[in-house]
Design an enzyme around this catalytic site. Structure first.
Site, mmCIF file in Angstrom:
data_model
loop_
_atom_site.group_PDB
_atom_site.id
_atom_site.type_symbol
_atom_site.label_atom_id
_atom_site.label_comp_id
_atom_site.label_asym_id
_atom_site.label_seq_id
_atom_site.Cartn_x
_atom_site.Cartn_y
_atom_site.Cartn_z
ATOM 1 N N LYS A 133 32.977 -6.849 10.528
ATOM 2 C CA LYS A 133 32.817 -8.271 10.228
ATOM 3 C C LYS A 133 33.927 -8.751 9.303
ATOM 4 O O LYS A 133 34.463 -9.861 9.470
ATOM 5 C CB LYS A 133 31.452 -8.536 9.600
ATOM 6 N N LYS A 184 33.948 -15.799 0.292
ATOM 7 C CA LYS A 184 33.234 -14.559 -0.045
ATOM 8 C C LYS A 184 33.690 -13.417 0.853
ATOM 9 O O LYS A 184 33.950 -12.297 0.397
ATOM 10 C CB LYS A 184 31.731 -14.798 0.077
#
Length: 295
Positions: free
Chosen positions: A170, A238
């Site tokens: 990811k 993030k």
């Protein structure tokens, strides 16, 4: 039919849980926010804690924003870990630190349960359409048990390796997405400033080697000035922090990732933390004193 717990029913989790409910799974639900009424009306059971969710479910899915949130859901007071027993499954579908994921997996496995990290790509659009890409790390037997569940939420479901490898995949995805958004933004800004119609330029590029899903979806957002969040800049920040922290620990240089992070930081400094990540183009526009298109 598997009984599934679902914790985190926000922008992504709400439609994902809805697809599971439509697939006849019994849902046990918990969130810090009020639970979606349609899930309750559809037979979902409201639970007062993660512990209760784990006690009632065969598998618990967690879909929350960041690493500390996952840790709190799993190991906080009355958390999921307190309600686990042998043979149960925990699936974290959030996007968090690969290193923390490995530690969480060890703790959960120490309780006799199995752990999968299964972050997703596709944003709110993919969540609503059940077309998410799901990247899964963990034991192969556990992946096989959960594959029918994943198939109700996504179309491209891949077992990529052991615990933590899903999260690593990811992070790699988010590097590519950020850099491609930046490339599309620069290309459309260049075309617009040169006097070309950016909508027609995008249309032409969609038929060539530069074609991409990001040019298709986010290129259109840039032209139509639609920056309502599907995936917020603060969340992509993030994810790039995870990439840059991981790179430092591995002794790698990721210069273009660092630059994309600075573009996001510029947007955030102008009040854009909650803009869609396609709004990275706004940082480029501010530097150029020119917008790709007018609203």
């Amino acid at each position: 039919m598997m009984k599934i717990g679902f914790i985190g029913l926000g922008t992504m989790g709400r439609p994902m849980a809805g697809h599971l409910q439509a697939g006849q799974h019994k849902l046990f639900l918990h969130d810090v926010a009020p639970l979606p009424q349609e899930l309750i009306d559809g037979g979902g059971v409201a639970c007062k804690s993660g512990r209760q969710v784990a006690q009632e479910s065969d598998a618990v899915i967690v879909m929350v924003p960041d690493t500390p949130h996952v840790e709190a859901v799993l190991f906080g007071a009355d958390g999921v870990a307190a309600g686990l027993s042998k043979g149960k499954i925990v699936v974290d579908m959030s996007s968090i630190s690969p290193l923390a994921t490995k530690e969480f997996a060890r703790k959960i496995e120490g309780l006799g349960a199995d752990y999968l990290d299964a972050p997703v790509s596709g944003g709110e659009v993919g969540a609503k359409a059940a077309s998410l890409t799901i990247m899964v790390g963990g034991p192969e037997r556990t992946f096989a048990a959960m594959k029918p569940v994943f198939d109700k939420m996504g179309k491209n479901v891949t077992h990529v390796g052991g615990n933590g490898d899903g999260q690593t995949t990811k992070v790699a995805n988010q590097i590519i997405v950020a850099l491609t958004i930046q490339a599309v933004g620069e290309a459309l800004l260049f075309a617009s400033r040169a006097g070309a119609d950016p909508a027609l330029v995008r249309q032409a590029l969609m038929g060539g080697f530069a074609s991409s899903r990001i040019l298709e979806v986010h290129g259109e957002r840039m032209i139509k000035r639609n920056f309502a969040p599907g995936f917020r800049i603060e969340l992509h920040q993030k994810d790039l922090n995870l990439a840059l922290e991981g790179a430092r620990s591995l002794g790698l240089s990721l210069p273009n990732t660092a630059l994309a992070q600075q573009m996001f930081a510029s947007c955030a400094a102008h009040g854009g933390s909650a803009w869609d990540h396609s709004a990275l183009v706004r940082a480029l526009e501010m530097m150029a004193n020119h917008e790709v298109a007018k609203a």
